[in-house]
Every structure is written in C-alpha cells, then in structure tokens.
Design a protein around this motif. Sequence first.
Motif, PDB file in Angstrom:
ATOM      1  N   UNK A  36      21.482  41.131 -30.677  1.00  0.00           N
ATOM      2  CA  UNK A  36      22.532  41.901 -31.038  1.00  0.00           C
ATOM      3  C   UNK A  36      22.434  43.254 -30.763  1.00  0.00           C
ATOM      4  N   UNK A  37      23.055  43.907 -29.805  1.00  0.00           N
ATOM      5  CA  UNK A  37      22.940  45.446 -29.560  1.00  0.00           C
ATOM      6  C   UNK A  37      24.060  46.231 -30.273  1.00  0.00           C
ATOM      7  N   UNK A  38      25.397  45.782 -30.285  1.00  0.00           N
ATOM      8  CA  UNK A  38      26.370  46.582 -30.955  1.00  0.00           C
ATOM      9  C   UNK A  38      26.462  45.761 -32.255  1.00  0.00           C
ATOM     10  N   UNK A  39      26.937  46.542 -33.500  1.00  0.00           N
ATOM     11  CA  UNK A  39      27.071  45.968 -34.702  1.00  0.00           C
ATOM     12  C   UNK A  39      28.305  45.379 -34.485  1.00  0.00           C
ATOM     13  N   UNK A  40      28.317  43.913 -35.173  1.00  0.00           N
ATOM     14  CA  UNK A  40      29.598  43.125 -35.146  1.00  0.00           C
ATOM     15  C   UNK A  40      30.090  43.198 -37.039  1.00  0.00           C
ATOM     16  N   UNK A  41      31.348  43.276 -36.968  1.00  0.00           N
ATOM     17  CA  UNK A  41      31.883  43.524 -38.219  1.00  0.00           C
ATOM     18  C   UNK A  41      32.504  42.487 -38.773  1.00  0.00           C
ATOM     19  N   UNK A  42      32.357  41.907 -40.090  1.00  0.00           N
ATOM     20  CA  UNK A  42      33.125  40.655 -40.690  1.00  0.00           C
ATOM     21  C   UNK A  42      33.803  41.015 -41.799  1.00  0.00           C
ATOM     22  N   UNK A  43      34.777  40.710 -42.011  1.00  0.00           N
ATOM     23  CA  UNK A  43      35.456  40.629 -43.521  1.00  0.00           C
ATOM     24  C   UNK A  43      35.410  39.285 -43.996  1.00  0.00           C
ATOM     25  N   UNK A  44      34.692  39.423 -45.217  1.00  0.00           N
ATOM     26  CA  UNK A  44      34.382  38.163 -46.147  1.00  0.00           C
ATOM     27  C   UNK A  44      34.901  38.024 -47.501  1.00  0.00           C
ATOM     28  N   UNK A  45      35.819  37.064 -47.676  1.00  0.00           N
ATOM     29  CA  UNK A  45      36.463  36.932 -49.026  1.00  0.00           C
ATOM     30  C   UNK A  45      35.253  36.884 -50.088  1.00  0.00           C
ATOM     31  N   UNK A  46      35.572  37.364 -51.434  1.00  0.00           N
ATOM     32  CA  UNK A  46      34.715  37.327 -52.469  1.00  0.00           C
ATOM     33  C   UNK A  46      35.397  36.047 -53.359  1.00  0.00           C
ATOM     34  N   UNK A  47      34.394  35.071 -53.445  1.00  0.00           N
ATOM     35  CA  UNK A  47      34.905  33.901 -54.349  1.00  0.00           C
ATOM     36  C   UNK A  47      35.250  34.429 -55.357  1.00  0.00           C
ATOM     37  N   UNK A  48      36.368  33.971 -56.048  1.00  0.00           N
ATOM     38  CA  UNK A  48      36.691  34.385 -57.371  1.00  0.00           C
ATOM     39  C   UNK A  48      37.885  33.348 -57.954  1.00  0.00           C
ATOM     40  N   UNK A  49      37.220  32.442 -58.863  1.00  0.00           N
ATOM     41  CA  UNK A  49      38.348  31.503 -59.290  1.00  0.00           C
ATOM     42  C   UNK A  49      39.469  31.929 -60.254  1.00  0.00           C
ATOM     43  N   UNK A  50      39.217  33.339 -60.812  1.00  0.00           N
ATOM     44  CA  UNK A  50      40.285  33.941 -61.567  1.00  0.00           C
ATOM     45  C   UNK A  50      41.619  34.297 -60.602  1.00  0.00           C
ATOM     46  N   UNK A  51      41.401  34.385 -59.246  1.00  0.00           N
ATOM     47  CA  UNK A  51      42.515  34.426 -58.509  1.00  0.00           C
ATOM     48  C   UNK A  51      43.464  33.279 -58.359  1.00  0.00           C
ATOM     49  N   UNK A  52      42.764  32.247 -58.316  1.00  0.00           N
ATOM     50  CA  UNK A  52      43.435  30.978 -58.228  1.00  0.00           C
ATOM     51  C   UNK A  52      44.103  30.639 -59.469  1.00  0.00           C
ATOM     52  N   UNK A  53      43.376  30.945 -60.421  1.00  0.00           N
ATOM     53  CA  UNK A  53      44.146  30.603 -61.867  1.00  0.00           C
ATOM     54  C   UNK A  53      45.222  31.449 -61.840  1.00  0.00           C
ATOM     55  N   UNK A  54      45.167  32.723 -61.830  1.00  0.00           N
ATOM     56  CA  UNK A  54      46.393  33.564 -61.994  1.00  0.00           C
ATOM     57  C   UNK A  54      47.633  32.961 -61.011  1.00  0.00           C
TER      58      UNK A  54
END
Length: 271
Positions: A36-54
């Motif tokens: 890995x020479x150049x940095x690779x960026x990833x957007x990762x969702x934060x697990x949160x059961x509250x979101x689904x309940x709401x």
Amino acid sequence: MSLKIGIVGLPNVGKSTLFNALTKLSVPAENYPFCTIDPTVGIVPVPDERLEKLSAMSQSKKAIPAVVEFVDIAGLVRGASEGAGLGNKFLSHIREVDAVIEVVRIFEDKSVTHVHEKIDPLFDIEVINFELKQAGIEKPTLYVLNMSAVSPSTPLRAIDLPGPSIEVDPVFGTGLDKLIQAGYDLLGLITFFTTGEKETRAWTCKRGSTAPEAGRSIHTDFKDKFIRAEIIHYDKLLAAGSYPKAREKGWLRTEGKDCIVQDGDVIEFLI
C-alpha cells in the motif's frame, strides 16, 4: 462531520486485510512490504440498533447511519522518521488523521513474512510508537490485536498494552462491529438522531457539543441561525411510540443555545 482514523502498523500485520473487512473495498493485501503506497479511504457505517428502531417507529422510507472514515496507511518500519521505507511519506499521511488504530500481529503463520522474523507484539508496538514520537505525532490510539489464524486452543500470553485494545479476526470478521464502535468512541464522538416519514438519520458530533454545534453536522445554517430545538431521548420516544404521543406526555423538551446534546438524543431543530 468528517473525522478520519488511520490504520497503521508494521508491514504484513494485516492492516489492508482489516481495512478490506471493514469497508468491503478492494485494496491490495499482498504478502510483501509497502504493498500500500497511497492511502485508501473507506467510509464505514457505525452499527447502531437505535437507528433501525427509530426508523421502524417513524415508518421511514430510508435509514442513514452515522459513519467513520478509515484510512489504510502503508506499513511503517524502523527508521521511518528518518525516511526509511518511504517513511516520511507515510508519516505525512498519519498526520492528516484524527486518531490511530495500530494493528498488532499476534498470529503465527510461516507463509506470511514478518519484517523482524519473529512474533513479538510489544516489540512491534515499541517500534511503531517510537517512530511516531520521533515524528512528533501524538494522537489517540487504539491497539487492534490481529488474531487471524489463531485457533481457540492456541495459548496467547498476556500482553500489557500501553492503551485501550480490542481483538479482531479480519479474515472471519469477528470483532469488527466492536472495533468500529471503539474507533467512534476514540474520536470522542456521539450520535444524535433526526426521524420522520422521509428518513431516520444518525448524525455525528463531538461529545460536549451544544445544540447549535451539533446542528452544524446537518447544515451550517443550523448553527448560525439556531433559535431552539425540540429534544427527546430515543428511548423515551420509543416508549411513547410517536412524536404526538410524546408531546402529549410532556416528554419533549424545548432547549436553547446552551443545551448540551447527549448521545441518543432525537432532535428537531428550529431555525
């Protein structure tokens, strides 16, 4: 709010494998240093059961999670702060992140080379931390013990780490949700929500933020033109079953500019 966590460590400790597991992106994870020479960026969702309940309560058309930005940074080696192994370039990438996940290899696998030809987690940590210190980099750090290929029957000696840690197996995906949440906490972040028929969304702000500061995560106008906010904690809203019922019970609070947002607050901003 965009905050980045850099994934760092020696070559061949499983940084890119972990990054791939977290982000499901395809970046090289070959068995040689400096893959890995150049940095690779990833957007990762934060697990949160509250979101689904709401979302279910509001019958929202979509639910949008909070996210953490992970940056896959190439392996550092001894002497990196003096330029060894493209160290100056890699260290410059680390300076651009807000916190560090330091991947430490604790698994034995003769098919995967180790730059020091031995598995010694504490020694590896000392090497990386020394190079970061020499480069003047002192950020929040979470130590991730990569236990890939370690069978449950394999004895692991106690490792006295210099900071908070978590065990993961990126190959089998164990510990990843805890790692994402730990990274989120490492950045000092909390989650607040907006919910309605159109969408339920988890938003991110720094712990201790006032309502106008939190509102800036949604739009800059929410800070500059803030008048007041209606706030209820998510568990109270779920207990009520709806906004109208929560309002009938008097559970909605009207707050001004000095209100400190708490993790799990559901907020309607008035501007």
